[in-house]
Design a protein around this motif. Structure first.
Motif, short mmCIF file in Angstrom:
data_model
loop_
_atom_site.label_atom_id
_atom_site.label_comp_id
_atom_site.label_asym_id
_atom_site.label_seq_id
_atom_site.Cartn_x
_atom_site.Cartn_y
_atom_site.Cartn_z
N ASN A 63 1.65 6.51 6.71
CA ASN A 63 3.10 6.63 6.64
C ASN A 63 3.63 6.14 5.30
O ASN A 63 4.56 6.71 4.73
CB ASN A 63 3.76 5.84 7.78
N SER A 64 3.04 5.06 4.80
CA SER A 64 3.45 4.49 3.52
C SER A 64 3.21 5.50 2.40
O SER A 64 4.04 5.66 1.50
CB SER A 64 2.66 3.21 3.24
N LYS A 67 5.84 8.40 2.71
CA LYS A 67 7.20 7.97 2.37
C LYS A 67 7.31 7.40 0.97
O LYS A 67 8.42 7.17 0.48
CB LYS A 67 7.67 6.91 3.38
N ARG A 68 6.16 7.15 0.34
CA ARG A 68 6.13 6.53 -0.98
C ARG A 68 6.85 5.18 -0.95
O ARG A 68 7.62 4.83 -1.86
CB ARG A 68 6.78 7.44 -2.03
N GLU A 69 6.61 4.44 0.12
CA GLU A 69 7.23 3.13 0.31
C GLU A 69 6.15 2.12 0.67
O GLU A 69 5.01 2.47 0.96
CB GLU A 69 8.29 3.18 1.41
N ARG A 70 6.54 0.87 0.69
CA ARG A 70 5.62 -0.18 1.09
C ARG A 70 5.27 -0.03 2.57
O ARG A 70 6.10 0.42 3.36
CB ARG A 70 6.23 -1.57 0.86
N GLU A 72 5.00 -0.60 6.40
CA GLU A 72 5.87 -1.31 7.33
C GLU A 72 5.00 -1.97 8.40
O GLU A 72 4.79 -1.42 9.48
CB GLU A 72 6.89 -0.35 7.96
N HIS A 135 6.77 6.67 14.15
CA HIS A 135 7.35 6.66 12.80
C HIS A 135 6.88 7.89 12.03
O HIS A 135 7.66 8.52 11.32
CB HIS A 135 6.92 5.38 12.07
N ILE A 139 8.99 10.82 10.22
CA ILE A 139 8.76 11.14 8.81
C ILE A 139 8.55 12.64 8.63
O ILE A 139 9.13 13.26 7.73
CB ILE A 139 7.53 10.36 8.27
#
Length: 203
Positions: A63-64, A67-70, A72, A135, A139
């Protein structure tokens, strides 16, 4: 998190886990994701709930990446509670609900899949630490601009192929979940959204 949100968060997870346990006990086949968990449990060892937590840890990084995010990691908390709840319900229902007649198995599975959709919708509407697979559903919905039904079906197809490889409990129930699991979740999501909107209008 307010006490009301926390109550709905826990209630949703308990209902979701209860539904998963019922589908497993029905012996008609589970959702593709749960079939993967059961297949891993039978093939490698550990409980179904333990694999819920392990797979969740892997999905957090997937998922990270999407989403190109840290990552979760808070989602692990929900997966941990869900995993324990699944094992708890399986322990309680092990000798209590063991349908033998095909019709009874279908009823058991049907109730289970409804509880899965209802429980998932309830806890997701608290907007707190979704299970990584849920999640991932959100996404994919966001990335494709499609419905939850579409994104859920795409995920189920992937896990179906993986569960087949690991000899998970694939059956008519799996096909039913693949066809209608996303629809049921989408239905309860809309109902919960409608109720929330009405409460907000009253306030």
């Amino acid at each position: 998190m307010s006490s009301t949100r926390f109550i709905f968060y826990v209630l949703g997870i308990l209902l979701l886990a209860f539904g998963v346990a019922l589908t497993i006990q029905s012996r008609l086949g589970t959702s593709p994701f749960d079939a993967l968990l059961v297949g891993l449990s039978k093939t490698v060892g550990l409980t179904v709930g333990s694999w819920e937590i392990i797979i969740a840890f892997i999905l957090i990084f997937c998922n990270s990446f999407l989403k190109r995010e840290r990552p979760e990691f808070l989602g692990l908390l929900t997966s941990f509670i869900t995993g324990i709840s699944i094992d708890m319900w399986l322990f309680i229902l092990h000798n209590l609900i063991t349908p033998e007649i095909w019709f009874n198995k279908l009823v058991c599975f049907g109730i289970g899949i409804i509880f899965i959709g209802l429980g998932t919708a309830i806890y997701l509407h608290t907007h707190f630490a979704p299970i990584p697979i849920d999640h991932l559903t959100l996404i994919i919905q966001e990335l494709t601009n499609k419905s939850i039904q579409f994104s859920r079906t795409v995920i189920y197809l992937f896990f179906l192929l993986t569960a087949i490889i690991l000899n998970g409990p694939i059956g008519i129930g799996t096909i039913i979940t693949l066809c209608f699991g996303g629809t049921i979740l989408n239905y309860f999501m809309k109902i919960n959204y409608s109720h929330k909107k009405n409460r907000d209008n009253v306030l």
